[in-house]
Scaffold this active site. Structure first.
Site, short mmCIF file in Angstrom:
data_model
loop_
_atom_site.label_atom_id
_atom_site.label_comp_id
_atom_site.label_asym_id
_atom_site.label_seq_id
_atom_site.Cartn_x
_atom_site.Cartn_y
_atom_site.Cartn_z
N HIS A 1 2.63 -3.01 7.51
CA HIS A 1 2.15 -5.02 7.15
C HIS A 1 2.75 -4.63 5.67
CE1 HIS A 1 -0.33 -8.04 5.74
NE2 HIS A 1 0.41 -7.89 4.50
N GLU A 2 2.88 -3.59 4.66
CA GLU A 2 2.88 -3.28 3.32
C GLU A 2 4.28 -3.00 3.20
OE1 GLU A 2 1.04 -4.35 2.00
OE2 GLU A 2 -1.15 -4.53 2.51
N CYS B 1 -3.66 -11.25 5.22
CA CYS B 1 -3.42 -10.45 4.03
C CYS B 1 -3.46 -11.50 2.14
CB CYS B 1 -1.49 -11.54 4.04
SG CYS B 1 -0.65 -11.03 2.74
N LEU B 2 -3.70 -10.43 1.44
CA LEU B 2 -4.10 -10.78 0.12
C LEU B 2 -3.06 -11.37 -0.58
CD1 LEU B 2 -5.03 -7.68 -1.48
CD2 LEU B 2 -6.84 -8.88 -0.71
N GLY C 1 -4.02 -2.59 1.51
CA GLY C 1 -3.41 -2.51 1.41
C GLY C 1 -2.80 -3.38 0.10
N GLN D 1 3.84 -8.33 -4.53
CA GLN D 1 2.51 -9.40 -4.67
C GLN D 1 1.57 -9.74 -5.66
OE1 GLN D 1 0.31 -7.04 -0.80
NE2 GLN D 1 -0.70 -9.00 -0.41
N HIS E 1 6.39 -6.29 3.58
CA HIS E 1 6.37 -7.07 2.22
C HIS E 1 7.40 -7.19 1.30
CE1 HIS E 1 2.82 -9.54 1.77
NE2 HIS E 1 2.06 -8.50 2.21
ZN ZN Z 1 0.57 -8.97 3.39
#
Ligand code: ZN
Length: 179
Positions: free
Chosen positions: A149-150, A107-108, A62, A67, A153
Site C-alpha cells: 500500500h505504501e 488510507c489516511l 503506514g 502524503q 503511494h
Molecule cells: Zn494510503
C-alpha cells in the site's frame, strides 16, 4: 494505511489534528511519482521520525512521504503495535507471490473509505534504512499488504485504483457526500 476512529473524544480529536497534516484525495501530489533518496542525513532521520509520530497520532499503520507533500521515496510502517515502527528508504518490491488475497484497506489520505484490495500474499523487499544501510525484508499477510500500500503511494497509486469498478464508484460517491 488507516485504522478506524477512536471512541475516546480526546484521542479522536488528536487523530483529527494529525490528519490535518495529511494530504487528501484530490491533491495532485498524491498522483505524482516520488524520486529516490540519495542523501542519508539528519534531515532524513528527522523526517522519518516526524512521519512516525504523525502515523501513530493519526492511527495509521503506514504513511508515505507524498502524503505529507514530500515527493521522495520514504515510507514508515507499524503494522503490529507490539513491534517498533520501521522506516524504509527507496523500498522496492523485488518479488511477489503468485498467491493473492483480498483484504479491506483504508488510507489516511482517503477519508473514512474502506475498499477491498487484491494483493500478493507474500513479497520480498529491498530498501535502505535511514542511515543508508541495505535492508531486506520477507513479508507476508498484513505486513506485506501495508508495505505494498505504501510503496504504491510512491508511484502515485491509490487503493481506489486497485479495487473493483463498483467499489470505486461507491467509494467516490461516499467521498463526495463526506467532502
Ligand atoms: Zn494510503
Amino acid at each position: 494505511m488507516a485504522e478506524r476512529a477512536f471512541e475516546d473524544p480526546e484521542r479522536e480529536e488528536r487523530r483529527q489534528r494529525a490528519l490535518a497534516h495529511v494530504r487528501q484525495f484530490g491533491d495532485p501530489v498524491l498522483r505524482t511519482p516520488s524520486s529516490p533518496i540519495e542523501v542519508f542525513d539528519d534531515a532524513l532521520r528527522e523526517e522519518a521520525k516526524r512521519m512516525v509520530e504523525l502515523m501513530v497520532e493519526a492511527r495509521g499503520v503506514g504513511l508515505a512521504a507524498p502524503q505529507i507533500g514530500r515527493l521522495r521515496r520514504l515510507i514508515v510502517i507499524e503494522p503490529d503495535p507490539e513491534e517498533p515502527p520501521v522506516a524504509l528508504v527507496n523500498p522496492e518490491v523485488t518479488w511477489r507471490s503468485d498467491e493473492e488475497e483480498e483484504g479491506q484497506e483504508g488510507c489516511l489520505s482517503i477519508g473514512e473509505i474502506v475498499v477491498p484490495v487484491l494483493r500478493p500474499v507474500s513479497i520480498h523487499v529491498h530498501a535502505r534504512d535511514v542511515s543508508g544501510e541495505p535492508v531486506e525484508i520477507d513479508a507476508e499477510g498484513f505486513v506485506a499488504r501495508v508495505i505494498q500500500h505504501e510503496v504504491d503511494h510512491l508511484d502515485g497509486i491509490l487503493i481506489l485504483d486497485r479495487t473493483g469498478a463498483e467499489e470505486r464508484k461507491e467509494a467516490l460517491r461516499q467521498l463526495r457526500e463526506q467532502g
